[in-house]
Every structure is written in structure tokens, then in C-alpha cells.
Design a protein around this motif. Structure first.
Motif, short mmCIF file in Angstrom:
data_model
loop_
_atom_site.label_atom_id
_atom_site.label_comp_id
_atom_site.label_asym_id
_atom_site.label_seq_id
_atom_site.Cartn_x
_atom_site.Cartn_y
_atom_site.Cartn_z
N UNK A 1 0.85 -1.19 0.00
CA UNK A 1 0.00 0.00 0.00
C UNK A 1 0.88 1.24 0.00
N UNK A 2 0.48 2.23 -0.79
CA UNK A 2 1.15 3.53 -0.81
C UNK A 2 0.26 4.55 -0.13
N UNK A 3 0.80 5.30 0.82
CA UNK A 3 0.03 6.29 1.58
C UNK A 3 0.75 7.63 1.46
N UNK A 4 0.04 8.64 0.93
CA UNK A 4 0.68 9.92 0.68
C UNK A 4 -0.27 11.06 1.02
N UNK A 5 0.16 11.94 1.93
CA UNK A 5 -0.57 13.18 2.20
C UNK A 5 -0.22 14.17 1.11
N UNK A 6 -1.21 14.63 0.33
CA UNK A 6 -0.96 15.47 -0.82
C UNK A 6 -0.80 16.94 -0.42
N UNK A 7 -0.17 17.72 -1.28
CA UNK A 7 0.13 19.12 -0.99
C UNK A 7 -1.07 20.04 -1.13
N UNK A 8 -0.84 21.32 -0.87
CA UNK A 8 -1.93 22.29 -0.81
C UNK A 8 -2.43 22.73 -2.18
N UNK A 9 -1.75 22.34 -3.26
CA UNK A 9 -2.24 22.71 -4.60
C UNK A 9 -3.43 21.86 -5.00
#
Length: 299
Positions: A92-100
Motif C-alpha cells: 500500500x502507498x500512503x501519501x498526504x498530498x500538498x496544498x495545490x
């Protein structure tokens, strides 16, 4: 034709879940049925504590390569970290995405199609409108081109509050309430037919024993309601706590967490309800499947 309104929700952020085990990973972790989601239908759910309280909540959309979780930006990093804690050996890949990238809510009219990003009706209540996830500027430009009227996040909050739909961090804090307390069972946030997930035993017990006595309900008044956290009283005794409030459609409305049995017992006695210095009325949301209790002898 109804006017389309939309508001970028700066308080919301996105977590991307990918990898070949993404569906299995989420399905065995959260309250909603991930396997029933498709590209056109979002889900509403929560990650609970082992004791069954809401630790994080989210709206989830399926994408071509996984899932996007629409969740409060304030706790985005903590939520991603907790998901990583549960990953273990899963692919599993878990990524908090940026503000854009983020979330835009639209309501009051039909959204144009196609639009950039990912889109679905709000899974909690159709009247809330739609959620649009992706590049904020691209989505905003497309909605303006379709004659949508941009509003503030506060305008969307007023729309939500007028529909009596509670929201985390506005109406309650994390680790404070069980899903039934926050009406998640009424707003498509809990599956009672899927397999096990964290905290599932507690939630199932409340459901099958029908023991939910605390609920989020609608509040109204003739003047501005007090601040969040103000107690609601009947005969000088606390029967609940005020959450968020707003002025909507010319009325002063809010959401409160109350003990249903205590409210009904006070009503049976003809008692009035007070929130701070404001006289209030308490009502069940129009979408509620629960009712006032008939027996209030223990209230």
C-alpha cells in the motif's frame, strides 16, 4: 434552473491510497464498505479507536489507481501517519498530498461535465451537493466557466448546518464520540454488513442493542446562538452541548449533541430549553431514522 454555488474548502486536504492491496487494506480498517465504491459514488467513513470512538473521518472517492481520502487538513499528517502504522507488510502507498490539490464543494445546481479532477455526490446526504477533488485552481476555473457562483467556506458551512449534518472538528472533536453519537450510522458512514474493522464490535453492539442515547440534532433560535461548547439546559440541568451554528435562510440554526431521553423527559414536563442566554428549540433532523424515546423514566 437553480444557481450553482461552489466553495473551495481550505480546511480540507487529501490523502492518496494506492498499491495493489489498497482495497483490502482500507476494507479491513474503516467503517464504510470500500468494496462497494466505484468512480461515480463516494463513501463516508471513519477510522475508529479500538474502543470504537472516531479517531479520524473522511469522504473517500475511488480513482483509476486507488483512492482519495477527503479529510480535515488540520489532522492530515496525523491521519496519514496512523494509516502507515496499520500498513505492516501490505503493498500500500500512503501519501498526504500538498496544498495545490484539495476539495471544492458545490451545491444548489447541477455541476458541468466533464470537470477536471474527481467528483461525486456527497455520500452523507444528497442535498449537501457534490465534492470535487483535485487541482483547486483547475476546478474553480471550470465551475466559474459554467456560471457557478463562488462562495466562501462559511457559506458552505451555513448550507451544511441548515441541513443539520454534523462535521468533525466543527461539531465534535476526535476521540470523543462513537459513530452513532455523530449520526454516522444515519449518514451512510457505517456498514453493518461488511466484515471486521477496528472498533467494529463496539459499533455493532450499539446498533443491535439500540442503545444509542446521544445524538446530533437540529437547534434553532430567534437570535444568534452562543459559541461552540455552550451547554443546553432544561430546568437548569444540562441535556446537551451546542456545536456549530449559522444564520441560514433568515433563521438562526445550529447542531447540538444531546441526550435524547433527557430532552424528551424535559418536554414531557413542559420545560423550556436554554443555550446560554438564548431560548432554543430542539428538533430531529429531517433525514433522521431515529425518534424520540417513548420511555424516559431513567432520564
Amino acid at each position: 434552473m437553480s444557481q450553482l454555488h461552489f466553495a473551495p474548502l481550505e480546511s480540507r486536504g487529501l490523502i492518496r491510497i494506492g498499491g495493489e492491496d489498497a482495497t483490502y487494506f482500507l476494507q479491513n480498517l474503516v467503517t464504510c464498505d470500500i468494496e462497494k465504491l466505484d468512480a461515480d459514488h463516494a463513501g463516508f467513513g471513519a477510522l475508529l479507536t479500538p474502543q470504537g470512538k472516531i479517531l479520524f473521518d473522511f469522504i473517500v472517492l475511488r480513482t483509476d489507481d486507488g483512492y482519495l481520502l477527503d479529510t480535515p487538513r488540520e489532522t492530515l499528517a496525523d491521519f496519514a501517519k496512523r494509516l502507515t502504522f496499520y500498513r505492516l507488510r501490505a503493498k500500500v502507498e500512503i501519501e498526504a498530498l500538498g496544498s495545490d490539490v484539495g476539495v471544492v464543494a458545490s451545491w444548489g445546481g447541477a455541476s458541468p461535465s466533464p470537470l477536471p479532477g474527481h467528483h461525486a455526490s456527497d455520500p452523507r446526504l444528497a442535498e449537501l451537493g457534490e465534492r470535487h477533488l483535485g487541482n483547486l485552481e483547475d476546478i474553480r476555473a471550470a465551475l466559474l466557466e459554467a456560471d457557478g457562483q463562488q462562495e466562501t467556506p462559511e457559506a458552505y458551512a451555513s448550507h451544511r448546518i441548515a441541513l443539520s449534518v454534523p462535521e468533525s472538528l466543527s461539531d465534535y472533536g476526535y476521540s470523543e464520540l462513537f459513530p452513532h453519537d455523530a449520526d454516522m450510522d444515519q449518514l451512510n458512514g457505517v456498514s453493518f454488513s461488511k466484515g471486521c474493522y477496528v472498533g467494529q464490535e463496539v459499533v455493532s453492539r450499539v446498533q443491535h442493542r439500540a442503545t444509542a442515547r446521544k445524538r446530533m440534532i437540529a437547534v434553532s433560535a430567534d437570535t444568534i446562538l452562543p459559541e461552540v461548547g455552550t451547554e443546553i439546559l432544561a430546568d437548569g440541568k444540562a441535556i446537551g452541548t451546542l456545536g456549530s451554528s449559522a444564520q441560514a435562510n433568515g433563521a438562526h440554526v445550529g447542531i447540538a449533541l444531546v441526550r435524547l431521553d433527557k430532552v424528551q423527559a424535559a418536554r414531557d414536563k413542559g420545560a423550556a430549553f436554554q443555550c446560554g442566554d438564548v431560548a432554543v428549540a430542539l428538533d430531529l433532523p429531517s433525514w433522521a431514522g431515529f425518534t424520540w424515546p417513548a420511555d424516559t423514566s431513567d432520564a
